[in-house]
Design an enzyme around this catalytic site. Structure first.
Site, PDB file in Angstrom:
ATOM      1  N   ILE A  67       0.903  -1.160   0.000  1.00  0.00           N
ATOM      2  CA  ILE A  67       0.000   0.000   0.000  1.00  0.00           C
ATOM      3  C   ILE A  67       0.943   1.211   0.000  1.00  0.00           C
ATOM      4  O   ILE A  67       1.892   1.279   0.787  1.00  0.00           O
ATOM      5  CB  ILE A  67      -0.948  -0.011   1.223  1.00  0.00           C
ATOM      6  N   SER A  68       0.703   2.161  -0.905  1.00  0.00           N
ATOM      7  CA  SER A  68       1.644   3.268  -1.100  1.00  0.00           C
ATOM      8  C   SER A  68       1.675   4.195   0.115  1.00  0.00           C
ATOM      9  O   SER A  68       0.707   4.291   0.881  1.00  0.00           O
ATOM     10  CB  SER A  68       1.250   4.074  -2.339  1.00  0.00           C
ATOM     11  N   GLN A  69       2.784   4.906   0.250  1.00  0.00           N
ATOM     12  CA  GLN A  69       2.960   5.920   1.304  1.00  0.00           C
ATOM     13  C   GLN A  69       1.855   6.983   1.162  1.00  0.00           C
ATOM     14  O   GLN A  69       1.543   7.400   0.038  1.00  0.00           O
ATOM     15  CB  GLN A  69       4.333   6.554   1.063  1.00  0.00           C
TER      16      GLN A  69
END
Ligand code: SAM
Length: 225
Positions: A67-69
């Site tokens: 899950i992206s920053q």
């Protein structure tokens, strides 16, 4: 200040994330800030990582994906200048978190994921949370989603060797596409606008994403990084 739903155990952490990681670093679109204050990121993170859900880094979600920053999600969605009436396509559903933020911002969201188990899990979480303007599809998003085109906005959450032609074809005139382009070693986030059938490209920032694997992306095993 923010238009928040019912409080939950992570509300204070989420608001701190918005103020310290997003607003303080230059995210200015109040609609994006509001959407990220609303979307319950902890619901999309595996149970064992919940305590880190609002920290300033990507998190493993299984199947070798992340899950992206939060800042990267905010920067990509801000660049798209989304309007409530837009129809958006997301390539790379992953956990479904960015899908939820998009669903807070536009009228209709299509999201496509190549790994079936991730598509299924994201669909279940989004349904449970009541995101009714979202359709998650299992498939190769490097070819877009022709049956739902044209799109006002497309966000690609995996790095491509070049801008896939089908995505440009499926963008409405006046539409915007955000995509990381590059290899396992160096990628640049690009904002492409389609105006009068022609594309104009703006280079936004250096980023680091997992590969877009598919017919218009990388071949499996081709990625080094
Ligand atoms: N935005 C997501 C989130 O909020 O959790 C994170 C996306 S993750 C960085 C990238 C995702 O792209 C992975 O789940 C990966 O399986 C997916 N992906 C890679 N190639 C794809 C393709 N051709 N079509 C659809 N999804 C793809």
């Amino acid at each position: 200040m923010y238009d928040l739903p019912q409080p939950d155990a992570y509300r204070d952490e989420r608001l701190l994330m918005v103020e310290q990681q997003l607003r303080a670093r230059g995210i200015r679109d109040e609609r994006v800030l509001d959407a990220m204050a609303r979307a319950p990121r902890h619901e999309f993170v595996p149970q064992e990582h919940r305590g880190e859900a609002y920290e300033d880094h990507p998190i493993a979600i299984g199947e070798g994906q992340t899950i992206s920053q939060p800042f990267v999600v905010a920067a990509m969605l801000e660049a798209l200048a989304l309007r409530p009436e837009d129809v958006a396509l997301e390539v790379g559903t992953g956990s479904g978190y960015e899908t939820a933020v998009l669903a807070e911002l536009v009228g209709t969201v299509y999201s496509i994921e190549r790994i079936a188990s991730l598509a299924e899990r994201a669909t279940a979480v989004l349904e449970r949370l009541g995101y009714s303007n979202v359709t998650v599809v299992h498939g190769d998003g490097s070819q877009g989603l022709a049956e739902a085109a044209p799109f006002d906005a497309i966000v690609v959450s995996a790095a491509a060797p070049q801008v896939p032609r089908p995505l440009m074809d499926q963008l409405r005139d006046g539409g915007r596409l955000v995509i990381p382009v590059g290899s396992g070693f160096a990628q640049n986030l690009q904002l492409v606008r389609k105006i009068g059938g022609a594309a104009t490209t703006m280079y936004l920032d250096g980023v680091r994403f997992v590969p877009l694997i598919g017919r218009e992306g990388f071949r499996e095993g081709e990625w080094i990084g």
